[in-house]
Write a protein that holds these residues in place. Structure first.
Motif, PDB file in Angstrom:
ATOM      1  N   UNK A  88       0.837  -1.262  -0.073  1.00 53.81           N
ATOM      2  CA  UNK A  88       0.131  -0.109  -0.149  1.00 53.81           C
ATOM      3  C   UNK A  88       0.973   1.308  -0.036  1.00 53.81           C
ATOM      4  N   UNK A  89       0.479   2.287  -0.824  1.00 59.24           N
ATOM      5  CA  UNK A  89       1.223   3.524  -0.829  1.00 59.24           C
ATOM      6  C   UNK A  89       0.556   4.604   0.139  1.00 59.24           C
ATOM      7  N   UNK A  90       1.264   4.788   1.172  1.00 58.33           N
ATOM      8  CA  UNK A  90       1.008   5.860   2.028  1.00 58.33           C
ATOM      9  C   UNK A  90       1.310   7.341   2.047  1.00 58.33           C
ATOM     10  N   UNK A  91       0.731   8.324   1.768  1.00 56.95           N
ATOM     11  CA  UNK A  91       1.021   9.514   1.467  1.00 56.95           C
ATOM     12  C   UNK A  91       0.592  10.703   2.718  1.00 56.95           C
ATOM     13  N   UNK A  92       1.621  11.550   2.651  1.00 58.74           N
ATOM     14  CA  UNK A  92       1.479  12.767   3.426  1.00 58.74           C
ATOM     15  C   UNK A  92       1.461  13.888   2.824  1.00 58.74           C
ATOM     16  N   UNK A  93       0.757  15.067   3.148  1.00 58.65           N
ATOM     17  CA  UNK A  93       0.572  16.234   2.277  1.00 58.65           C
ATOM     18  C   UNK A  93       1.413  17.160   3.182  1.00 58.65           C
ATOM     19  N   UNK A  94       2.595  17.717   2.305  1.00 56.20           N
ATOM     20  CA  UNK A  94       3.394  18.784   3.276  1.00 56.20           C
ATOM     21  C   UNK A  94       3.339  19.962   2.444  1.00 56.20           C
ATOM     22  N   UNK A  95       3.383  21.210   3.101  1.00 51.24           N
ATOM     23  CA  UNK A  95       3.202  22.570   2.711  1.00 51.24           C
ATOM     24  C   UNK A  95       4.509  23.322   2.971  1.00 51.24           C
ATOM     25  N   UNK A  96       4.824  23.977   1.837  1.00 51.20           N
ATOM     26  CA  UNK A  96       5.824  24.980   2.070  1.00 51.20           C
ATOM     27  C   UNK A  96       5.464  26.291   2.109  1.00 51.20           C
ATOM     28  N   UNK A  97       6.029  27.209   3.079  1.00 48.61           N
ATOM     29  CA  UNK A  97       5.559  28.474   3.149  1.00 48.61           C
ATOM     30  C   UNK A  97       5.869  29.287   1.858  1.00 48.61           C
ATOM     31  N   UNK A  98       4.906  30.137   1.560  1.00 46.80           N
ATOM     32  CA  UNK A  98       5.237  30.877   0.396  1.00 46.80           C
ATOM     33  C   UNK A  98       5.713  32.055   0.639  1.00 46.80           C
ATOM     34  N   UNK A  99       7.193  31.878   0.775  1.00 48.37           N
ATOM     35  CA  UNK A  99       8.165  33.064   1.027  1.00 48.37           C
ATOM     36  C   UNK A  99       9.582  32.687   0.168  1.00 48.37           C
ATOM     37  N   UNK A 100      10.258  33.630  -0.338  1.00 43.72           N
ATOM     38  CA  UNK A 100      11.412  33.387  -0.907  1.00 43.72           C
ATOM     39  C   UNK A 100      12.490  32.737  -0.030  1.00 43.72           C
ATOM     40  N   UNK A 101      12.123  33.163   1.393  1.00 45.05           N
ATOM     41  CA  UNK A 101      13.229  32.589   2.415  1.00 45.05           C
ATOM     42  C   UNK A 101      13.097  31.018   2.666  1.00 45.05           C
TER      43      UNK A 101
END
Length: 171
Positions: A99-112
């Motif tokens: 089974x493929x298990x996925x987690x959603x990761x978010x990157x902050x929308x900043x150039x830094x």
């Protein structure tokens, strides 16, 4: 009628009680490079799947399978999507199934956020089975994604630099 064989009980038909066991393996299935638009971090993708494939190579079902993403380092720009779980209860996994298990990761929308990284690993456990983990040292790295809209084809040449010839297709 049953007879004792080794440390297990052999019954009619050759079945052996106590010998069946699940055996888990885990392998990463997503890239560790994520990114934001190079020119404008406020546009383009900011959420990326991070996952692993869990397989049961044992001789019995893996019950109460749980898969978890854990952070090994800190980074205020990279985290799970708010409200999403870091642990997934996956139920049972049959013999020879994956089974493929996925987690959603978010990157902050900043150039830094660009060029930063965050270490992580994913583990899988089930009842009566040794837990497994993705390889140590994995990390998500934020890159600047470059738009390719500015690319163009100036010309196409055939063998020896001559213009390509067209032929009718005998398809």
């Amino acid at each position: 009628i049953a007879t004792l064989v080794g440390s297990s009980l052999a019954l009619f038909g050759g079945a052996r009680v106590g010998q069946a066991a699940a055996s888990l393996t885990i392998a990463p299935i997503t890239w560790d490079v994520v990114g934001l638009d190079h020119n404008d971090p406020s546009t383009g993708p900011d959420t990326f799947p991070v996952g692993a494939r869990v397989c049961n190579n044992g001789s019995s079902d893996a019950t109460n399978l749980t898969v978890a993403l854990a952070w090994d380092t800190s980074n205020g720009y990279i985290d799970l999507v708010p409200g999403s779980a870091s642990t997934i209860a996956a139920g049972s996994l049959a013999v020879d199934a994956c089974t493929d298990m996925m987690f959603n990761v978010r990157v902050s929308r900043t150039a830094a956020a660009k060029t930063t990284s965050r270490g992580y690993h994913i583990t899988a456990t089930a009842d009566g089975v040794a837990g497994v983990s993705t390889p140590a040292g994995r990390q998500l790295t934020v890159a600047g994604l470059r738009s390719q809209a500015r690319n163009q084809v100036a010309s196409i040449t055939g063998p020896g630099g001559a213009p390509p010839t067209t032929t009718a297709c005998a398809c």
